[in-house]
Scaffold this motif. Structure first.
Motif, PDB file in Angstrom:
ATOM      1  N   TYR A 157      20.774  29.218  25.596  1.00  0.00           N
ATOM      2  CA  TYR A 157      22.215  29.401  25.395  1.00  0.00           C
ATOM      3  C   TYR A 157      22.467  30.589  24.473  1.00  0.00           C
ATOM      4  O   TYR A 157      23.359  31.416  24.737  1.00  0.00           O
ATOM      5  N   ALA A 158      21.703  30.684  23.389  1.00  0.00           N
ATOM      6  CA  ALA A 158      21.880  31.795  22.453  1.00  0.00           C
ATOM      7  C   ALA A 158      21.551  33.126  23.124  1.00  0.00           C
ATOM      8  O   ALA A 158      22.271  34.120  22.947  1.00  0.00           O
ATOM      9  N   GLY A 159      20.469  33.166  23.911  1.00  0.00           N
ATOM     10  CA  GLY A 159      20.100  34.406  24.581  1.00  0.00           C
ATOM     11  C   GLY A 159      21.164  34.881  25.550  1.00  0.00           C
ATOM     12  O   GLY A 159      21.531  36.073  25.567  1.00  0.00           O
ATOM     13  N   SER A 160      21.691  33.968  26.362  1.00  0.00           N
ATOM     14  CA  SER A 160      22.730  34.354  27.321  1.00  0.00           C
ATOM     15  C   SER A 160      24.027  34.754  26.613  1.00  0.00           C
ATOM     16  O   SER A 160      24.698  35.713  27.020  1.00  0.00           O
ATOM     17  N   SER A 161      24.376  34.049  25.527  1.00  0.00           N
ATOM     18  CA  SER A 161      25.611  34.374  24.801  1.00  0.00           C
ATOM     19  C   SER A 161      25.516  35.735  24.129  1.00  0.00           C
ATOM     20  O   SER A 161      26.442  36.558  24.219  1.00  0.00           O
ATOM     21  N   PHE A 162      24.388  36.006  23.449  1.00  0.00           N
ATOM     22  CA  PHE A 162      24.244  37.298  22.774  1.00  0.00           C
ATOM     23  C   PHE A 162      24.143  38.447  23.772  1.00  0.00           C
ATOM     24  O   PHE A 162      24.635  39.548  23.505  1.00  0.00           O
ATOM     25  N   ALA A 163      23.493  38.196  24.908  1.00  0.00           N
ATOM     26  CA  ALA A 163      23.418  39.241  25.934  1.00  0.00           C
ATOM     27  C   ALA A 163      24.805  39.574  26.465  1.00  0.00           C
ATOM     28  O   ALA A 163      25.150  40.751  26.668  1.00  0.00           O
TER      29      ALA A 163
END
Length: 304
Positions: free
Chosen positions: A186-192
């Motif tokens: 979730y963090a990876g997709s949100s920051f991307a």
């Protein structure tokens, strides 16, 4: 804390929890109801609509399960195991479907290269299989959780040190990983997504190509940040909630993310927002004309 003060505190938490669960249940029923009506009138559902419906369904199951636990506390051990299994299943189905929705939005909205766009097409075609996979993963996690809870530790301290503690430690690490892993996705997709949007907005400003579309970018950024922190809070409560809150406090905190996130989904999704506004408009037409009719008749008489 005195017994009376503790009673008042528990009563306030109980009332707040019941109100939040009723609101959350109504909100998620509205989301599922709109999707069902759309299917009945043969209106196609997008992959995002399917993921949102799956998230709302898992939250309905969790909220109904909590209602049963709160108001029907006298039941056998078998029913207790069943309610606990349903609750854990719905929690992690909600988590993984929320991760899928975050990844889908990140790939769809973000300005990435062709490989990730091919991944988006693959997700779009396989969204039902991914939802089914989330369901199966949640069932597998629930089974492992009950293996941990009902594990029999031998009374012999030598045996406990040799085998049981090692197995329990491995299971605890597995359960922690089961919460950390979806959070990392979730963090990876949100920051991307945030990086892509900010980079695109900077390019537009540098080229003096600022239009009214900037409001849509700001709205998406706010939604992404709000969803990320809500998800992070939900995972934190799921792991450490019992260490900081009592029973009613944990139930109230547990419902914060599903309730607020579902309301925000309705606000951000044009199909849901339009249906909700149409319902409000219909209610206003039913109740307001009776109160406003005398004043309107006076205005009409003055004009004539």
């Amino acid at each position: 804390m005195s017994p009376s003060a503790q009673y008042i505190k528990d009563l306030c938490l109980f009332i707040a929890g019941v109100i939040s669960y009723i609101t959350g249940l109504t909100t998620n029923l509205f989301i599922v109801g709109v999707s069902v009506v759309d299917r009945l009138i043969r209106r196609p559902l997008t992959p995002a609509d399917l993921l949102i419906t799956a998230i709302a369904t898992s939250r309905i199951i969790f909220q109904l399960n909590i209602f049963v636990i709160i108001f029907f506390q006298e039941y056998s051990a078998a029913y207790s195991i069943a309610f606990s299994s349903i609750g854990n299943f719905s929690i992690y189905c909600n988590i993984w479907c929320s991760v899928l929705l975050s990844v889908f939005y990140s790939l769809k909205i973000g300005n990435f290269h062709n490989f990730l766009h091919r991944c988006l097409k693959l997700i779009s075609r396989r969204v039902l299989l991914l939802i089914l996979g989330s369901v199966l993963l949640s069932i597998a996690y629930t089974s492992v959780l009950h293996m941990r809870n009902f594990m029999i530790i031998p009374k012999n301290s030598t045996q406990e040190g040799d085998g049981s503690l090692a197995i329990r430690l491995i299971m605890d690490l597995f359960l922690l990983l089961w919460n950390v892993l979806p959070f990392l996705f979730y963090a990876g997709s949100s920051f991307a997504l945030l990086g892509s949007l900010c980079r695109h907005m900077y390019r537009m400003r540098r080229e003096d190509n600022v239009t009214g579309r900037m409001d849509a970018y700001y709205k998406t950024i706010k939604f992404t940040i709000f969803s990320f922190f809500s998800f992070a809070f939900y995972v934190t409560i799921n792991v450490f909630g019992s260490d900081f809150f009592d029973h009613f406090g944990s139930l109230l905190m547990w419902n914060c993310f599903p309730l607020l996130h579902s309301i925000y989904i309705i606000y951000m999704t044009a199909r849901l927002r339009a249906t909700f506004l149409n319902i409000l408009h219909g209610l206003n037409k039913c109740f307001l004309p009776r109160k406003c009719s005398p004043s309107r008749s006076k205005v009409v008489a003055q004009i004539n």
